[in-house]
Design an enzyme around this catalytic site. Structure first.
Site, PDB file in Angstrom:
ATOM      1  N   HIS A 122      23.354  11.844 -10.327  1.00  0.00           N
ATOM      2  CA  HIS A 122      23.469  12.080  -8.874  1.00  0.00           C
ATOM      3  C   HIS A 122      22.538  13.231  -8.462  1.00  0.00           C
ATOM      4  CE1 HIS A 122      25.236  12.852  -4.992  1.00  0.00           C
ATOM      5  NE2 HIS A 122      26.351  12.168  -5.214  1.00  0.00           N
ATOM      6  N   GLU A 131      19.488   8.838  -6.593  1.00  0.00           N
ATOM      7  CA  GLU A 131      20.335   8.752  -7.771  1.00  0.00           C
ATOM      8  C   GLU A 131      19.997   7.510  -8.607  1.00  0.00           C
ATOM      9  OE1 GLU A 131      24.440   9.098  -6.460  1.00  0.00           O
ATOM     10  OE2 GLU A 131      23.718   9.991  -4.585  1.00  0.00           O
TER      11      GLU A 131
END
Length: 299
Positions: free
Chosen positions: A167, A271
């Protein structure tokens, strides 16, 4: 192992040092190529700055929590073993990002590149969230570029459904000045529109409002172009057929206690994921590695 154990074990590595966080070690790496900061809470790269660059690759909120049991807002959180909201209400993005990892291996090669492998012990506290067993390791290679490999081995006797993401929060000059290239031909699920499936945009992504999208399919190379900082970040992923792009914008930023109201200007998440239809099914005894490399080049 505690911080003194790590200091003793890796005392011969002059490029590596350890400091104490709030109950967990921080790993500092300084080589001729880069400076890196890694938190064992979350197994999370917090900072990566090549020596040739004036700015860090990664963003970290000035209001980020550094507490065991909570995720750190910024750097590269590990979303595992699920991405997004758990269907049975166990929260967002799994438990790996809020647990303390351990160092399995830490070496420096003859060229001065440092590689660290982290492992996630399975804490008893998550047994009510996840009844299966799996070995999870994260390899981080720190040199002229930054590479990560997240490896899951299904050690249970049942198939494992796995969704996950690295992330990554990228630091940028200003959200109004940057754009993303490489996803123009991909359809996407738009969370802002209740996961409506949207057609490819056919143009680079420029953020002018809240963005929360899962791009479907593969993109061999994604570029985050920042003319104001005169750089671009090249993102090359492996074993991923989904990419998440996220910026909370004004209202969502105000709702997050661990994120300052104005910081949406200074970051964007791109991400590398196995999300939505890209979730993977691992048979007992099999493994999957999600990998990504980040290279910073001048414009």
């Amino acid at each position: 192992m505690n911080i003194e154990d790590y200091r003793a074990k890796f005392a011969t590595l002059e490029s590596v040092s350890f400091t104490e966080g709030l109950g967990f070690p921080l790993v500092h790496i300084r080589t001729r190529f880069c400076e890196v900061l890694i938190s064992l809470l979350g197994g999370q790269v917090l900072s990566y700055q090549p020596t040739s660059q004036a700015h860090d690759l990664l963003f970290r909120s000035r209001q980020a929590h550094f507490e065991i049991g909570k995720g750190i807002k910024g750097g590269i959180p590990v979303c595992w073993p699920w991405f997004g909201e758990h269907p049975e209400g166990h929260g967002m993005h799994g438990f790996a990002r809020s647990c303390v990892w351990q160092i399995n291996r830490l070496i420096e090669d003859d060229c001065g590149v440092v590689e660290i492998e982290l492992g996630l012990p399975q804490p008893d506290a998550v047994n009510d969230q996840w009844v299966q067993t799996a070995d999870l390791t994260l390899s981080i290679r720190c040199g002229k570029w930054l590479s990560l490999g997240l490896r899951t081995l299904n050690t249970s006797d049942q198939p494992l459904v796995l969704s996950q993401a690295l992330h990554t929060y990228f630091a940028i000059s200003d959200i109004s000045s940057v754009h993303i290239e490489g996803l123009e031909s991909q359809s996407y699920l738009d969370k802002v529109q209740q996961f409506k499936r949207c057609d490819p945009s056919r143009q680079p992504i420029a953020v002018q409002q809240e963005v929360d999208r899962i791009y479907e399919g593969t993109a061999p190379l994604i570029k985050l172009v920042d003319p104001q900082w005169q750089r671009q970040i090249e993102i090359t992923a492996q074993n991923s057929a989904s990419t998440v792009v996220w910026n909370p914008w004004i209202e969502k930023a105000r709702l997050m206690a661990d994120f300052a109201d104005d910081e949406y200007h200074s970051m964007i998440c791109i991400e590398t994921a196995n999300a939505a239809s890209d979730a993977r099914l691992l048979a007992p005894g099999t493994e999957h590695q999600l990998a990504v490399t980040y290279r910073v080049t001048a414009l």
